[in-house]
Design a protein around this motif. Sequence first.
Motif, PDB file in Angstrom:
ATOM      1  N   MET A   1      43.452-118.387 -72.784  1.00 10.50           N
ATOM      2  CA  MET A   1      44.423-117.289 -72.916  1.00 10.50           C
ATOM      3  C   MET A   1      44.819-117.127 -74.384  1.00 10.50           C
ATOM      4  SD  MET A   1      48.071-116.848 -70.906  1.00 10.50           S
ATOM      5  CE  MET A   1      49.061-115.387 -71.154  1.00 10.50           C
ATOM      6  N   GLU A   2      44.945-115.863 -74.842  1.00 12.31           N
ATOM      7  CA  GLU A   2      45.272-115.612 -76.234  1.00 12.31           C
ATOM      8  C   GLU A   2      46.664-116.139 -76.558  1.00 12.31           C
ATOM      9  OE1 GLU A   2      45.223-111.901 -79.437  1.00 12.31           O
ATOM     10  OE2 GLU A   2      45.176-111.504 -77.293  1.00 12.31           O
ATOM     11  N   LYS A   3      46.806-116.660 -77.767  1.00 12.22           N
ATOM     12  CA  LYS A   3      48.092-117.175 -78.228  1.00 12.22           C
ATOM     13  C   LYS A   3      49.152-116.074 -78.154  1.00 12.22           C
ATOM     14  CE  LYS A   3      50.329-119.176 -82.304  1.00 12.22           C
ATOM     15  NZ  LYS A   3      50.153-119.536 -83.731  1.00 12.22           N
ATOM     16  N   PRO A   4      50.358-116.399 -77.695  1.00 14.40           N
ATOM     17  CA  PRO A   4      51.409-115.374 -77.570  1.00 14.40           C
ATOM     18  C   PRO A   4      51.765-114.754 -78.921  1.00 14.40           C
ATOM     19  CG  PRO A   4      52.018-117.362 -76.380  1.00 14.40           C
ATOM     20  CD  PRO A   4      50.813-117.708 -77.194  1.00 14.40           C
ATOM     21  N   ILE A   5      52.208-113.533 -78.850  1.00 12.42           N
ATOM     22  CA  ILE A   5      52.739-112.857 -80.035  1.00 12.42           C
ATOM     23  C   ILE A   5      54.036-113.559 -80.435  1.00 12.42           C
ATOM     24  CG2 ILE A   5      53.720-110.670 -80.850  1.00 12.42           C
ATOM     25  CD1 ILE A   5      51.946-109.322 -78.646  1.00 12.42           C
ATOM     26  N   ASP A   6      54.191-113.824 -81.714  1.00 15.61           N
ATOM     27  CA  ASP A   6      55.430-114.474 -82.166  1.00 15.61           C
ATOM     28  C   ASP A   6      56.599-113.491 -82.159  1.00 15.61           C
ATOM     29  OD1 ASP A   6      54.385-117.130 -82.831  1.00 15.61           O
ATOM     30  OD2 ASP A   6      53.218-116.060 -84.338  1.00 15.61           O
ATOM     31  N   LEU A   7      56.340-112.263 -82.566  1.00 12.54           N
ATOM     32  CA  LEU A   7      57.396-111.256 -82.607  1.00 12.54           C
ATOM     33  C   LEU A   7      56.817-109.910 -82.185  1.00 12.54           C
ATOM     34  CD1 LEU A   7      60.252-110.265 -83.353  1.00 12.54           C
ATOM     35  CD2 LEU A   7      59.442-109.977 -85.706  1.00 12.54           C
ATOM     36  N   ALA A   8      57.350-109.356 -81.113  1.00 15.21           N
ATOM     37  CA  ALA A   8      56.956-108.026 -80.659  1.00 15.21           C
ATOM     38  C   ALA A   8      58.037-107.036 -81.067  1.00 15.21           C
ATOM     39  CB  ALA A   8      56.780-108.010 -79.140  1.00 15.21           C
ATOM     40  N   ALA A 147      60.537-120.577 -67.203  1.00 13.79           N
ATOM     41  CA  ALA A 147      60.025-121.917 -67.525  1.00 13.79           C
ATOM     42  C   ALA A 147      59.631-122.024 -68.991  1.00 13.79           C
ATOM     43  CB  ALA A 147      58.834-122.239 -66.623  1.00 13.79           C
ATOM     44  N   GLY A 148      58.853-121.056 -69.473  1.00 14.41           N
ATOM     45  CA  GLY A 148      58.338-121.149 -70.837  1.00 14.41           C
ATOM     46  C   GLY A 148      59.196-120.487 -71.889  1.00 14.41           C
ATOM     47  N   GLY A 149      60.230-119.769 -71.463  1.00 13.13           N
ATOM     48  CA  GLY A 149      61.091-119.098 -72.423  1.00 13.13           C
ATOM     49  C   GLY A 149      60.411-117.939 -73.136  1.00 13.13           C
ATOM     50  N   ARG A 150      59.306-117.463 -72.576  1.00 12.63           N
ATOM     51  CA  ARG A 150      58.586-116.374 -73.209  1.00 12.63           C
ATOM     52  C   ARG A 150      58.870-115.049 -72.505  1.00 12.63           C
ATOM     53  NH1 ARG A 150      52.709-119.413 -73.891  1.00 12.63           N
ATOM     54  NH2 ARG A 150      53.375-120.931 -75.477  1.00 12.63           N
ATOM     55  N   LEU A 151      58.372-113.991 -73.119  1.00  8.49           N
ATOM     56  CA  LEU A 151      58.527-112.648 -72.577  1.00  8.49           C
ATOM     57  C   LEU A 151      57.171-112.126 -72.127  1.00  8.49           C
ATOM     58  CD1 LEU A 151      60.661-111.170 -75.512  1.00  8.49           C
ATOM     59  CD2 LEU A 151      61.532-112.163 -73.405  1.00  8.49           C
ATOM     60  N   GLU A 470      68.601-114.688 -75.845  1.00  5.56           N
ATOM     61  CA  GLU A 470      68.460-115.006 -77.257  1.00  5.56           C
ATOM     62  C   GLU A 470      67.159-114.525 -77.888  1.00  5.56           C
ATOM     63  OE1 GLU A 470      69.131-119.192 -77.561  1.00  5.56           O
ATOM     64  OE2 GLU A 470      71.311-118.998 -77.282  1.00  5.56           O
ATOM     65  N   ASN A 471      66.168-114.172 -77.088  1.00  7.18           N
ATOM     66  CA  ASN A 471      64.905-113.751 -77.705  1.00  7.18           C
ATOM     67  C   ASN A 471      64.624-112.249 -77.555  1.00  7.18           C
ATOM     68  OD1 ASN A 471      64.527-114.061 -74.975  1.00  7.18           O
ATOM     69  ND2 ASN A 471      62.514-115.024 -75.126  1.00  7.18           N
ATOM     70  N   ILE A 472      65.642-111.469 -77.214  1.00  3.56           N
ATOM     71  CA  ILE A 472      65.492-110.008 -77.218  1.00  3.56           C
ATOM     72  C   ILE A 472      66.703-109.399 -77.926  1.00  3.56           C
ATOM     73  CG2 ILE A 472      65.133-107.895 -75.892  1.00  3.56           C
ATOM     74  CD1 ILE A 472      64.199-109.548 -73.550  1.00  3.56           C
ATOM     75  N   SER A 473      66.464-108.762 -79.054  1.00  2.76           N
ATOM     76  CA  SER A 473      67.544-108.091 -79.776  1.00  2.76           C
ATOM     77  C   SER A 473      67.265-106.595 -79.835  1.00  2.76           C
ATOM     78  CB  SER A 473      67.707-108.669 -81.184  1.00  2.76           C
ATOM     79  OG  SER A 473      66.494-108.562 -81.913  1.00  2.76           O
ATOM     80  N   VAL A 474      68.282-105.840 -80.203  1.00  2.00           N
ATOM     81  CA  VAL A 474      68.211-104.377 -80.180  1.00  2.00           C
ATOM     82  C   VAL A 474      68.706-103.819 -81.501  1.00  2.00           C
ATOM     83  CG1 VAL A 474      69.005-102.281 -79.009  1.00  2.00           C
ATOM     84  CG2 VAL A 474      68.597-104.360 -77.681  1.00  2.00           C
ATOM     85  N   LEU A 475      68.011-102.800 -81.999  1.00  2.00           N
ATOM     86  CA  LEU A 475      68.435-102.057 -83.180  1.00  2.00           C
ATOM     87  C   LEU A 475      68.320-100.564 -82.882  1.00  2.00           C
ATOM     88  CD1 LEU A 475      66.593-104.088 -85.978  1.00  2.00           C
ATOM     89  CD2 LEU A 475      69.081-103.866 -85.744  1.00  2.00           C
ATOM     90  N   GLY A 476      69.180 -99.772 -83.512  1.00  2.00           N
ATOM     91  CA  GLY A 476      69.089 -98.330 -83.338  1.00  2.00           C
ATOM     92  C   GLY A 476      70.084 -97.772 -82.349  1.00  2.00           C
ATOM     93  N   SER A 477      69.764 -96.622 -81.785  1.00  2.00           N
ATOM     94  CA  SER A 477      70.739 -95.867 -80.998  1.00  2.00           C
ATOM     95  C   SER A 477      71.215 -96.611 -79.756  1.00  2.00           C
ATOM     96  CB  SER A 477      70.151 -94.514 -80.594  1.00  2.00           C
ATOM     97  OG  SER A 477      68.985 -94.671 -79.814  1.00  2.00           O
ATOM     98  N   LEU A 478      70.388 -97.495 -79.176  1.00  2.00           N
ATOM     99  CA  LEU A 478      70.803 -98.195 -77.966  1.00  2.00           C
ATOM    100  C   LEU A 478      71.703 -99.392 -78.261  1.00  2.00           C
ATOM    101  CD1 LEU A 478      67.668 -97.948 -75.665  1.00  2.00           C
ATOM    102  CD2 LEU A 478      69.610 -96.391 -75.948  1.00  2.00           C
TER     103      LEU A 478
END
Length: 514
Positions: A1-8, A147-151, A470-478
Motif C-alpha cells: 500500500m502506498e505511503k500515506p500523504i503527510d498533509l492533504a 486505530a491508526g489516527g489517519r484520515l 487534531e489532524n483536521i484544520s480549517v481556513l477560509g470562509s468556513l
Amino acid sequence: MEKPIDLAVVGGGSTAVSFLAQFVAELDRADYGGALRVAVFEPLGEVGPGEPYARDLPTNLLNIPAGRMSAYAERRGDFLEWINSRGPEVLDRYGIHEPDAGAFLPRPLFGEYLADVWRKLCARAGELGIRIDRLRARVDGMALDPAGGRLRLETSAGEFQARRAVLCNGNLPTVSYAGLQGRKGYFNSPYPVADLVRRVGRDARVGIIGSSLSAIDAIVALKESGHAGPMLAVSRSGRLPAVRSTMAPPTPIVPPTAQEITALVRSPERGLTLEDLYAFLSERLAATGDALDLADILGYGGSPKEALGREIEASSTLPRSWQAIAISLNEAIEHAWRLMPDAERRRFHADWRALWMTRRATFPMVNAVKIKRYLDEGGLRIHAGNSGLDIHAAGDGFEIRLPGAQGGTAVHRVDFVVNATGMSTDVKASRDPLVQSLLARGIAKADPYGGFGLDFDTGCLLDAKGGVVENISVLGSLAVGTYFWTMSLDVNARLALEQARRMAGELSVAGVAA
C-alpha cells in the motif's frame, strides 16, 4: 500500500496557496530536512486563483488596494512587487499604465499572481525535498481511522490515506432561491461574469438579487459590455456598500493588538460588549482629529441614487477615517469576536450585522461612479424589498414582486435573474458532499454563526461531542463562526501563517512519523 500523504490540502484557491507558500517558507527558514509528501486536491483547472480570482472580465475589481494584496501575511506589498517585476506586458493586457499601492486592480490579475506564487512554492519545495502532488480531484468525503489516527479521503480519483488535512475548500454556493435552480435564465451566481455577458441578450430585462459587491460586479460587467435593457437590483435593504474614500486619513492608523482588545473586557462574566467596542473605536477616531459623524458612518438615507451621490461626494472630499479604523480591526478582529458572550453575538447578528456588511465591505470609487451613471441614465433601478420580496418563475421569465409605494404590490417582469446574494456559510443547509460527510460522521459540527465549529487556538475541527479533531484544520470562509471576518484575504493570510508556523514547528522538532 502506498505511503500515506503527510498533509492533504483540500482546495487550491487563494487561501490554500497562501497557507502552502507560508508553510514552505517556514520549513525553509527552519532548515527542514525530512521527507514530506503534500497533496493538493483541486478540481478546477488551475491552482491559485480559485473562483474569486479566476480568469474573467477585467471589470471584476479588487475591493482592497493593490498595496495590501498578498499571499503572505508579513509581506503585504508582494503583489505590487510582482506586478512591477513583470514588465509592461502583463499590465497592457488589462489596460493598466502605472499601478500604485492605492489602485483597485482587476481580480483576474491577482489570480495570475496567485498562480505564479503556486509555481514558485512548488519549485522551492522541490529544492527542499518536499514532494507536492496536485490532484485534479474533488474530495467528497472524509473519515477517521480510530486505530491508526489517519484520515481517509474519498475523492473523485479514488481513496487516499492522509495523516493530516487542511480544509481550504472555499465558499459554499448560496442556498437562497433554491426553487429557481435549473430554471432557464436563472444564474445562481454572477461568476464568471464573462458567461453572464455571453448568455444575457443585449436588450433583455435583468433582475439582480442583491445590492452588495457581487451585485455590483454583475451590473458593471453587463453594462460595460453594452447591455442596454432595463436592469432592476433588489435586496432587503436596497443599500449599496459604502464607497472607499480616495483620501488618506490625516494621521496613520495603527492597528489594535490582541492585547488591547483583551484589555477592553472589564470582567470575565460580562465579556466584551458592543458598547465596549463602540467606545474603543470612538476614542481611536477622536485621536485622528475626525469628528464622530454618525450619518456618515451609518450611511445616508434617501433613495439609492441620492445615498450613492452623497457617498461619492464624501469619499471624494473627506478622509473618512472611520473606514481606515474599521479596516485596521482586521489585525485582531477574531479576538474581539472570541471575547463576546453569546448574547452579544446574537445581538450583533440580529441588529447590526447587515449594517456592518454594507458599511465595512466598501467598493472602489471607479465602480461607484459607474453605478451612479447607470442610475442617472435610468438603465438601472435599485429597490428595497424588506421582508416582502418575492421572486418566482412565470412563463418564459420571472416575476419580481416588491412592496408597492401605496401599500400594494409592484410586479416586475424580467427575462433573467442573477442571484448575487453572495456565498453561504450555512453548513447544515449545504449540499456539498464533503460538508455533509463531515457532519454525518460526527467529525464536525456546525457553528451557530456560520461554518464549522473550531478550536480557536489551532483552527482544528470540533467534533459532534465538542472534542478537538487534531489532524483536521480549517481556513477560509468556513472558519467564519470562530474568527468572524474570514471573507478578507489579509485575515485569511494571517490565520494561514499561524497554522503554517504551528505545523512547520511540529515537523521541525519531531520529523515525519514513519
